[in-house]
Design an enzyme around this catalytic site. Structure first.
Site, PDB file in Angstrom:
ATOM      1  N   GLU A 111      19.291  58.992 -48.488  1.00  0.00           N
ATOM      2  CA  GLU A 111      18.424  60.006 -47.872  1.00  0.00           C
ATOM      3  C   GLU A 111      19.224  60.959 -47.006  1.00  0.00           C
ATOM      4  O   GLU A 111      20.287  60.596 -46.487  1.00  0.00           O
ATOM      5  CB  GLU A 111      17.393  59.313 -46.971  1.00  0.00           C
ATOM      6  CG  GLU A 111      15.990  59.256 -47.537  1.00  0.00           C
ATOM      7  CD  GLU A 111      15.229  60.576 -47.459  1.00  0.00           C
ATOM      8  OE1 GLU A 111      15.850  61.651 -47.561  1.00  0.00           O
ATOM      9  OE2 GLU A 111      14.003  60.524 -47.309  1.00  0.00           O
ATOM     10  N   ASP A 112      18.685  62.146 -46.818  1.00  0.00           N
ATOM     11  CA  ASP A 112      19.311  63.099 -45.907  1.00  0.00           C
ATOM     12  C   ASP A 112      19.068  62.720 -44.445  1.00  0.00           C
ATOM     13  O   ASP A 112      19.978  62.694 -43.633  1.00  0.00           O
ATOM     14  CB  ASP A 112      18.814  64.534 -46.189  1.00  0.00           C
ATOM     15  CG  ASP A 112      17.293  64.662 -46.240  1.00  0.00           C
ATOM     16  OD1 ASP A 112      16.579  63.647 -46.100  1.00  0.00           O
ATOM     17  OD2 ASP A 112      16.810  65.793 -46.430  1.00  0.00           O
ATOM     18  N   ASP A 172      13.265  60.401 -40.136  1.00  0.00           N
ATOM     19  CA  ASP A 172      12.595  60.982 -38.985  1.00  0.00           C
ATOM     20  C   ASP A 172      11.525  59.988 -38.529  1.00  0.00           C
ATOM     21  O   ASP A 172      11.840  59.019 -37.836  1.00  0.00           O
ATOM     22  CB  ASP A 172      12.030  62.333 -39.463  1.00  0.00           C
ATOM     23  CG  ASP A 172      11.502  63.203 -38.370  1.00  0.00           C
ATOM     24  OD1 ASP A 172      12.072  63.208 -37.272  1.00  0.00           O
ATOM     25  OD2 ASP A 172      10.504  63.915 -38.599  1.00  0.00           O
ATOM     26  N   PHE A 189      15.700  69.934 -34.791  1.00  0.00           N
ATOM     27  CA  PHE A 189      15.531  70.245 -36.205  1.00  0.00           C
ATOM     28  C   PHE A 189      16.842  70.774 -36.777  1.00  0.00           C
ATOM     29  O   PHE A 189      17.354  71.797 -36.345  1.00  0.00           O
ATOM     30  CB  PHE A 189      14.408  71.263 -36.411  1.00  0.00           C
ATOM     31  CG  PHE A 189      13.976  71.334 -37.838  1.00  0.00           C
ATOM     32  CD1 PHE A 189      13.074  70.428 -38.358  1.00  0.00           C
ATOM     33  CD2 PHE A 189      14.519  72.296 -38.684  1.00  0.00           C
ATOM     34  CE1 PHE A 189      12.702  70.468 -39.688  1.00  0.00           C
ATOM     35  CE2 PHE A 189      14.151  72.347 -40.026  1.00  0.00           C
ATOM     36  CZ  PHE A 189      13.233  71.425 -40.519  1.00  0.00           C
ATOM     37  N   ARG A 229      20.209  74.751 -47.288  1.00  0.00           N
ATOM     38  CA  ARG A 229      20.642  73.468 -47.846  1.00  0.00           C
ATOM     39  C   ARG A 229      22.132  73.502 -48.192  1.00  0.00           C
ATOM     40  O   ARG A 229      22.811  72.484 -48.179  1.00  0.00           O
ATOM     41  CB  ARG A 229      19.868  73.150 -49.139  1.00  0.00           C
ATOM     42  CG  ARG A 229      18.405  72.856 -48.935  1.00  0.00           C
ATOM     43  CD  ARG A 229      17.826  72.255 -50.214  1.00  0.00           C
ATOM     44  NE  ARG A 229      16.365  72.281 -50.237  1.00  0.00           N
ATOM     45  CZ  ARG A 229      15.583  71.351 -49.694  1.00  0.00           C
ATOM     46  NH1 ARG A 229      16.103  70.318 -49.073  1.00  0.00           N
ATOM     47  NH2 ARG A 229      14.276  71.446 -49.783  1.00  0.00           N
TER      48      ARG A 229
HETATM   49  P1  IMP Z   1       9.845  61.102 -42.385  1.00  0.00           P
HETATM   50  O1  IMP Z   1      10.944  60.137 -42.044  1.00  0.00           O
HETATM   51  O2  IMP Z   1       8.828  60.557 -43.353  1.00  0.00           O
HETATM   52  O3  IMP Z   1       9.185  61.649 -41.132  1.00  0.00           O
HETATM   53  O4  IMP Z   1      10.374  62.391 -43.121  1.00  0.00           O
HETATM   54  C1  IMP Z   1      11.674  62.598 -43.405  1.00  0.00           C
HETATM   55  C2  IMP Z   1      11.787  63.901 -44.164  1.00  0.00           C
HETATM   56  O5  IMP Z   1      11.409  65.022 -43.343  1.00  0.00           O
HETATM   57  C3  IMP Z   1      13.233  64.131 -44.535  1.00  0.00           C
HETATM   58  O6  IMP Z   1      13.532  63.584 -45.779  1.00  0.00           O
HETATM   59  C4  IMP Z   1      13.332  65.646 -44.486  1.00  0.00           C
HETATM   60  O7  IMP Z   1      12.975  66.191 -45.737  1.00  0.00           O
HETATM   61  C5  IMP Z   1      12.329  66.073 -43.453  1.00  0.00           C
HETATM   62  N1  IMP Z   1      12.977  66.306 -42.131  1.00  0.00           N
HETATM   63  C6  IMP Z   1      12.853  65.554 -41.018  1.00  0.00           C
HETATM   64  N2  IMP Z   1      13.584  66.037 -40.006  1.00  0.00           N
HETATM   65  C7  IMP Z   1      14.205  67.145 -40.489  1.00  0.00           C
HETATM   66  C8  IMP Z   1      15.136  68.096 -39.904  1.00  0.00           C
HETATM   67  O8  IMP Z   1      15.564  68.032 -38.746  1.00  0.00           O
HETATM   68  N3  IMP Z   1      15.557  69.090 -40.739  1.00  0.00           N
HETATM   69  C9  IMP Z   1      15.135  69.211 -42.034  1.00  0.00           C
HETATM   70  N4  IMP Z   1      14.285  68.334 -42.610  1.00  0.00           N
HETATM   71  C10 IMP Z   1      13.817  67.323 -41.844  1.00  0.00           C
HETATM   72 MG    MG Z   2      14.027  64.675 -47.594  1.00  0.00          MG
END
Ligand code: IMP
Ligand code: MG
Length: 174
Positions: free
Chosen positions: A97-98, A101, A151, A164
């Site tokens: 994963e990138d 969050d 962010f 990206r």
């Molecule tokens: P979560 O963990 O389900 O809240 O969501 C994670 C996803 O939200 C990641 O895979 C990203 O696509 C997006 N995301 C969360 N924080 C950021 C950020 O700081 N920059 C860009 N995308 C983010």
């Molecule tokens: Mg993502």
């Protein structure tokens, strides 16, 4: 006008850390094969850089998910936009994963993928924002960088589908 981007992690810092994490995976999975699952689109740059540094046998698959609901908050209900091509039966799976969050996306994905009977599933993320975690049960085995609640863009991460392609990680200044 172009947005101003403050560099948080340089390309050199990111690549050095990816090499360290790859070395750890090579060690942990010595004598085994790994099946990397790249979460599109954000995970694609990290997955490639990581995979290039693995010396154990690697197979790759891709999955695209989106969380229902609008805005920047993920709802926890995840829609599979593109499913995997290959079965997971008996494989050593690493989800790449990138960023993690709230953890909602991964908490859901892990439940879905576990039902496909992999040998095991681990998580590998480029970035982690632990302050934002809602799903505390999400255990991350490999984390490149833990960052504060800002962010970020670059290295796969987007702001409205832009940035990206930046080779570093930065914060969009507003
Ligand atoms: P979560 O963990 O389900 O809240 O969501 C994670 C996803 O939200 C990641 O895979 C990203 O696509 C997006 N995301 C969360 N924080 C950021 C950020 O700081 N920059 C860009 N995308 C983010
Ligand atoms: Mg993502």
């Amino acid at each position: 006008m172009a947005d101003k981007i403050r560099v948080l992690l340089t390309e050199e810092e990111v690549n050095k850390k990816i090499s360290e994490v790859a070395a750890q995976i090579n060690k942990d999975y010595e004598g085994k094969e790994v099946h990397l699952i790249c979460i599109l689109k954000g995970g694609v740059f990290f997955t490639c850089e990581l995979a290039k540094r693995l010396t154990i046998p690697v197979s790759l698959d891709f999955m695209s998910v989106s969380s229902y609901g609008s805005g920047t908050k993920s709802s926890g209900v995840v829609k599979i936009i593109k499913d995997l091509d290959e079965p997971l039966e008996g494989k050593n799976v690493i989800i790449v994963e990138d960023i993690i969050d709230s953890g909602r996306t991964l908490a859901y994905l892990i439940e879905v993928l576990k039902q496909r009977n992999p040998k095991n599933i681990e998580l590998c993320t480029l970035l982690d924002k632990p302050e934002r975690r809602v799903k505390k049960q999400v255990q991350v085995k490999y984390t490149c960088f833990t960052i504060p609640d800002e962010f970020v863009v670059g290295y796969g991460l987007d702001y409205d589908q832009k940035y990206r392609n930046l080779p570093y990680i930065g914060v969009v200044e507003v």
